[in-house]
Enzyme design. Structure first.
Site, short mmCIF file in Angstrom:
data_model
loop_
_atom_site.label_atom_id
_atom_site.label_comp_id
_atom_site.label_asym_id
_atom_site.label_seq_id
_atom_site.Cartn_x
_atom_site.Cartn_y
_atom_site.Cartn_z
N GLY A 54 59.37 147.29 27.97
CA GLY A 54 58.34 146.52 28.66
C GLY A 54 58.72 145.07 28.84
O GLY A 54 59.89 144.70 28.85
N THR A 66 50.31 144.28 21.53
CA THR A 66 51.45 143.38 21.40
C THR A 66 51.01 142.25 20.50
O THR A 66 49.82 141.99 20.38
CB THR A 66 51.85 142.80 22.78
OG1 THR A 66 52.02 143.87 23.72
CG2 THR A 66 53.13 142.00 22.72
N GLY A 122 49.74 143.34 27.62
CA GLY A 122 49.16 144.20 28.65
C GLY A 122 50.20 145.15 29.20
O GLY A 122 51.21 145.44 28.55
N LYS A 123 49.98 145.63 30.40
CA LYS A 123 50.89 146.59 31.04
C LYS A 123 52.17 145.86 31.45
O LYS A 123 52.21 145.16 32.47
CB LYS A 123 50.20 147.21 32.25
CG LYS A 123 51.03 148.24 33.01
CD LYS A 123 51.31 149.48 32.18
CE LYS A 123 51.96 150.57 33.05
NZ LYS A 123 52.48 151.68 32.25
#
Length: 315
Positions: free
Chosen positions: A205, A175, A227-228
């Site tokens: 996301g 990202t 991140g996730k």
């Protein structure tokens, strides 16, 4: 007034051995270019919103980051891009998700923010909006790179043999984002991403979700995460950090560290950059590395990919 700027290029940093010295040098140079672009806006008295857009634009155009050109492939071998921007002075925001043809999604997000309503557009509607705004429209193939093709092939194999959960952050995520404080004391944040490699088509996301991957509120902080994304959404990370500052009286560092600690419990790679109302900058992460950078009050450009921070001269 103090001005401040920090950026990240994602916590999906490759192990040092997987790129040549020349490639690492170029990635760092692009981080420095991003910082200089954003700082130039702030130094002239420009807005934090314009500064974060300028910084993110550079990274969207760089092959080294998972946003714009260089974005990850989804499971169908296409690119679906997400982006958002937020103005801390008014809480105005704009966001797009699952768009396929906008060369620079962050600029489309800003245009949508200025329109005022709606805040979030998805897929073809987002692409069509950007076209009506006169923004650069490209074929989906424009975003493709050989490195991302190899990442997709790797993740397809991992999926088949059941080791997808063991993939590195570099194989999966990435990202870009920027946070800024301008001379008028206003904060802003922007985030842009291609999501994660081999993601299901239509997956969205945290990057375009205000309060999760992107948040800015004057008097508190501006945050951009990496991140996730599913976990950033569950914990509303950006808003959580601002709330810990506003309601619990924590410092920016304390609040950001607590937020990353929450995510670390789930054994996911995560990181963020944030700037406080006083110009304080933090860039915590729990992965092997995180592309990141900031400008100190003396005008020195600092960039890093792993643990070591390098000074890249004056702005």
């Amino acid at each position: 007034m103090t001005i401040a700027l920090a950026i990240h290029g994602g916590c999906g940093t490759l192990p040092k051995a997987e790129m040549t010295d020349a490639e690492w040098a170029e990635a760092k140079a692009h981080l420095a270019k991003s910082l200089r672009a954003g700082w130039a806006v702030l130094a002239k008295g420009g807005s934090a919103v314009d500064a974060v857009e300028a910084a993110v634009l550079v990274m969207e155009d760089s092959v080294h980051f998972n946003a714009g050109h260089g974005a990850a492939f989804n499971a169908d071998g296409e690119h679906e891009l997400d982006a958002s921007i937020m103005d801390g002075s008014t809480l105005a925001a704009g966001a797009l998700c699952a768009v396929k043809r906008i060369r620079n999604p962050v600029s489309a997000a800003k245009a949508l923010m200025h329109r005022g309503d709606p805040l979030l557009l998805t897929g073809p509607a987002g692409d069509a909006f950007a076209q009506t705004e006169g923004l650069d429209i490209v074929e989906n193939e424009y975003f493709s790179t050989e490195r991302r093709r190899k990442n997709l092939a790797s993740m397809k194999i991992r999926e088949l043999v059941g080791t997808a959960g063991e993939a590195s952050e570099a194989e999966k995520h990435g990202t870009v984002g920027a946070v800024a404080l301008d001379a008028n004391g206003h904060l802003a944040a922007a985030t842009s991403t291609g999501g994660y490699t081999n993601k299901p088509p239509g997956r969205v996301g945290d990057s375009p979700i205000i309060g999760a991957g992107t948040y800015a509120r004057d008097g508190r902080c501006a945050v951009s995460g990496t991140g996730k994304g599913e976990f950033f959404i569950r914990y509303c990370i950006g808003h959580e950090i601002a709330s810990l500052i506003g309601y619990a009286g924590l410092s920016l560092k304390e609040a950001a560290d607590r937020a990353i600690a929450e995510l670390t419990q789930h054994k996911i790679g995560a990181g963020l950059v944030a700037v406080g109302a006083d110009g304080t900058i933090v860039a915590p992460y729990n992965s092997e590395g995180m592309y990141r950078g900031w400008v100190t009050p003396d005008g020195l450009v600092h960039v890093a990919t792993h643990a070591d921070v390098e000074v890249m001269g004056q702005v």
